[in-house]
Design an enzyme around this catalytic site. Structure first.
Site, PDB file in Angstrom:
ATOM      1  N   LYS A 205       0.830  -1.209   0.000  1.00 53.30           N
ATOM      2  CA  LYS A 205       0.000   0.000   0.000  1.00 53.30           C
ATOM      3  C   LYS A 205       0.867   1.264   0.000  1.00 53.30           C
ATOM      4  O   LYS A 205       0.437   2.301  -0.521  1.00 53.30           O
ATOM      5  CB  LYS A 205      -0.992  -0.015   1.173  1.00 53.30           C
ATOM      6  CG  LYS A 205      -0.358   0.070   2.553  1.00 53.30           C
ATOM      7  CD  LYS A 205      -0.456   1.418   3.130  1.00 53.30           C
ATOM      8  CE  LYS A 205       0.163   1.622   4.486  1.00 53.30           C
ATOM      9  NZ  LYS A 205       1.027   0.720   5.154  1.00 53.30           N
ATOM     10  N   ASP A 258      -6.304   0.043   4.755  1.00 57.71           N
ATOM     11  CA  ASP A 258      -4.955   0.599   4.900  1.00 57.71           C
ATOM     12  C   ASP A 258      -4.497   1.261   3.596  1.00 57.71           C
ATOM     13  O   ASP A 258      -3.854   2.320   3.611  1.00 57.71           O
ATOM     14  CB  ASP A 258      -3.994  -0.521   5.320  1.00 57.71           C
ATOM     15  CG  ASP A 258      -2.722   0.024   5.943  1.00 57.71           C
ATOM     16  OD1 ASP A 258      -2.643   1.244   6.199  1.00 57.71           O
ATOM     17  OD2 ASP A 258      -1.787  -0.763   6.168  1.00 57.71           O
TER      18      ASP A 258
END
Lengths: 342, 342
Positions: A205, A258
């Protein structure tokens, strides 16, 4: 007759000796979470200056300076052996590039301890994730490990804004202890068993957030960012399946959540790094202009190579790697990437 | 010998007569997309004032006023029968509450036409989605329908920022025509066959965006918003599966992408409506303070009832319905909701 108590107060639970390694913003946020439930939290910081400053002023001198700690609630050290020998559970929260320096100083007995990684980055020396680094270099098996994931900017923990952590570990008993340690009025804990999936997604991410930042810096708008993130979560799913097949829903908070908080929040240093690059800064000058470490930069190299080794189709990772490590032109690379997104 | 041409220039393709119904910001954005590929776009606006203003000043007098149209590129009318009889493909882009007023005026032959919904709302009179409204009230079958979905704020189309549309239709020939009409330097088109899934997801995301706005207004932060959206896409998947089972990946741009752009963008009127409610405005005063229609408000009522009728577990929809229609306290309702999110 006295009314039967159905809920024991928290303080009567047996105290779990817990410590934190690291003195950055996320480490400080974790200490803040832990003092909610522990009489004393052990805290191993990087040097005597930081230790002295915390003991004198009761807050971290550099990160999350607004968070005060009651003197009795923390026990500060600069010695990882003191930390590990006094604790049952140790949360690792240094930047990934400093982890090995600390771990290599460990001479005490540590094999019955639980190591919880909150690192979200690749260990450069090992060119691997923390879970593998601990297993391969210290014989710390997965049963003695956990991973903290989920959308959780330290700055919001400092403000006690409600956040959800996912804590992945294979042992139920460890899971329960970690839940007890972390749950509070502003932290909710979700258990998971997907250690590797959570660790890789937390790393991936950051790379995608750099990409979202580059797009923003280049002048792409909200419509495109939404398409970019929607492609990123699908690419993440492919990556995670190739690394470790497991029954997971990538739309859970630890994965998609996230990614969202990192790709969309102004608190995200990875997004900010990408934004500078998109605006025309060189990669080197963009990194130098930040006073915090953008984990995604270091991770992109290793993650790209893993993708190629395993023959994955990861156009977003490839694009960001090219911009960060091969001096490819961000504008041209993103133009090419737009044809591959759907 | 002349070199063989492999790519015919666009202008040599047979012209498809296309028209747009509506004069709001999304309708205007769609006209802008269509004039890229059509010599003349037919445009049916709400009244003579709007028609006169466009003809005089070459832009919509109220919405996306920065977008100019060459006089020859558009043919403006206020008569839906003129629009429909002159066009093969008609894009419906009114606010959902005005659609039936217009459609009921239709007296011309329309059964061989293609109706493309860009409405993203519930038709109040029918208490149903546009696809069902057209089928049940006008005998316009799914083969003569299409749905435009995907993350696409009109304001960014006005700026020619790259956007990806998903156009859902069951007939390949119709799909190709729509792709030809809409694809341009700033619009990429993805085909889909999931008419109902795309339409419902475009409606649901407005309700979730109101929720994201309420959370922001109440003081929840980025960490929570990420958890909220991650739960919303999972709830959306449950809803879509219950409505119409199909092989779909809700992480595609038309579903997740559209949710993201609506929940995160400052251009989102649904998010803004929620934000006002979260800050303490009554629902009525929040709606009155906006000069555009927040489709999610009207949709929440119908979608909530559908959820209950089908026995779905949709805690987010239930929460937002309670706040919007049952005068429930937003702060208390969100506090309860936080215990149901993961």
């Amino acid at each position: 007759m006295a009314k039967k108590k159905t809920n024991e107060p928290k303080t009567l639970k047996p105290e779990i000796a817990v410590g934190v390694l690291g003195s950055g913003s996320f480490a400080t946020a974790i200490v803040k979470m832990l003092v909610e439930n522990s009489k004393t939290v052990h805290w191993c910081v990087r040097n005597e200056f930081v230790k002295g400053a915390i003991e004198l002023r009761h807050h971290n001198p550099t990160y999350l300076t607004s968070v005060s700690f009651a003197p009795k609630s923390i026990k500060v050290t600069t010695d990882i052996n003191e930390l590990v020998s006094q604790c049952e559970i140790i949360v690792l929260a240094t930047p990934s590039i400093y982890l090995s320096d600390q771990m290599e100083k460990m001479t005490c007995e540590y094999r019955d301890k639980i190591f919880v990684s909150a690192i979200k980055g690749i260990v450069p020396k090992a060119n691997d994730v923390v879970a593998h680094y601990l297993r391969d270099n210290f014989e710390i098996g997965f049963r003695n490990q956990a991973v903290i994931a989920g959308p959780c900017h330290a700055e919001e923990v400092a403000m006690e804004r409600l956040s959800y952590l996912t804590i992945a570990t294979v042992e139920d008993e460890v899971s329960e202890k970690l839940c007890q340690l972390f749950s509070s009025s502003f932290i909710k804990v979700e258990p998971s068993k997907d250690i590797l999936g959570n660790e890789y997604s937390a790393i991936l991410k950051n790379i995608y957030a750099i990409g979202a930042g580059i797009a923003g810096g280049l002048g792409y708008g909200d419509n495109f960012t939404a398409v970019f993130v929607s492609n990123a979560i699908r690419e993440m799913e492919i990556f995670l399946e190739a690394i470790y097949e497991a029954p997971r829903d990538v739309n859970e908070s630890a994965y998609l959540g996230d990614l969202l908080v990192t790709a969309y929040s102004l608190f995200s240093r990875n997004r900010n790094l990408g934004n500078l690059i998109g605006k025309g800064y060189t990669v080197k000058s963009a990194i130098q202009s930040m006073n915090m470490i953008a984990e995604g930069y270091y991770a992109a190299d290793s993650i790209y190579r893993t993708s190629k080794e395993k023959g994955m189709k990861t156009p977003i990772i490839d694009t960001i790697y090219g911009i960060l490590y091969e001096e490819k032109n961000a504008e041209k690379q993103f133009k090419k990437l737009t044809a591959k997104l759907t």
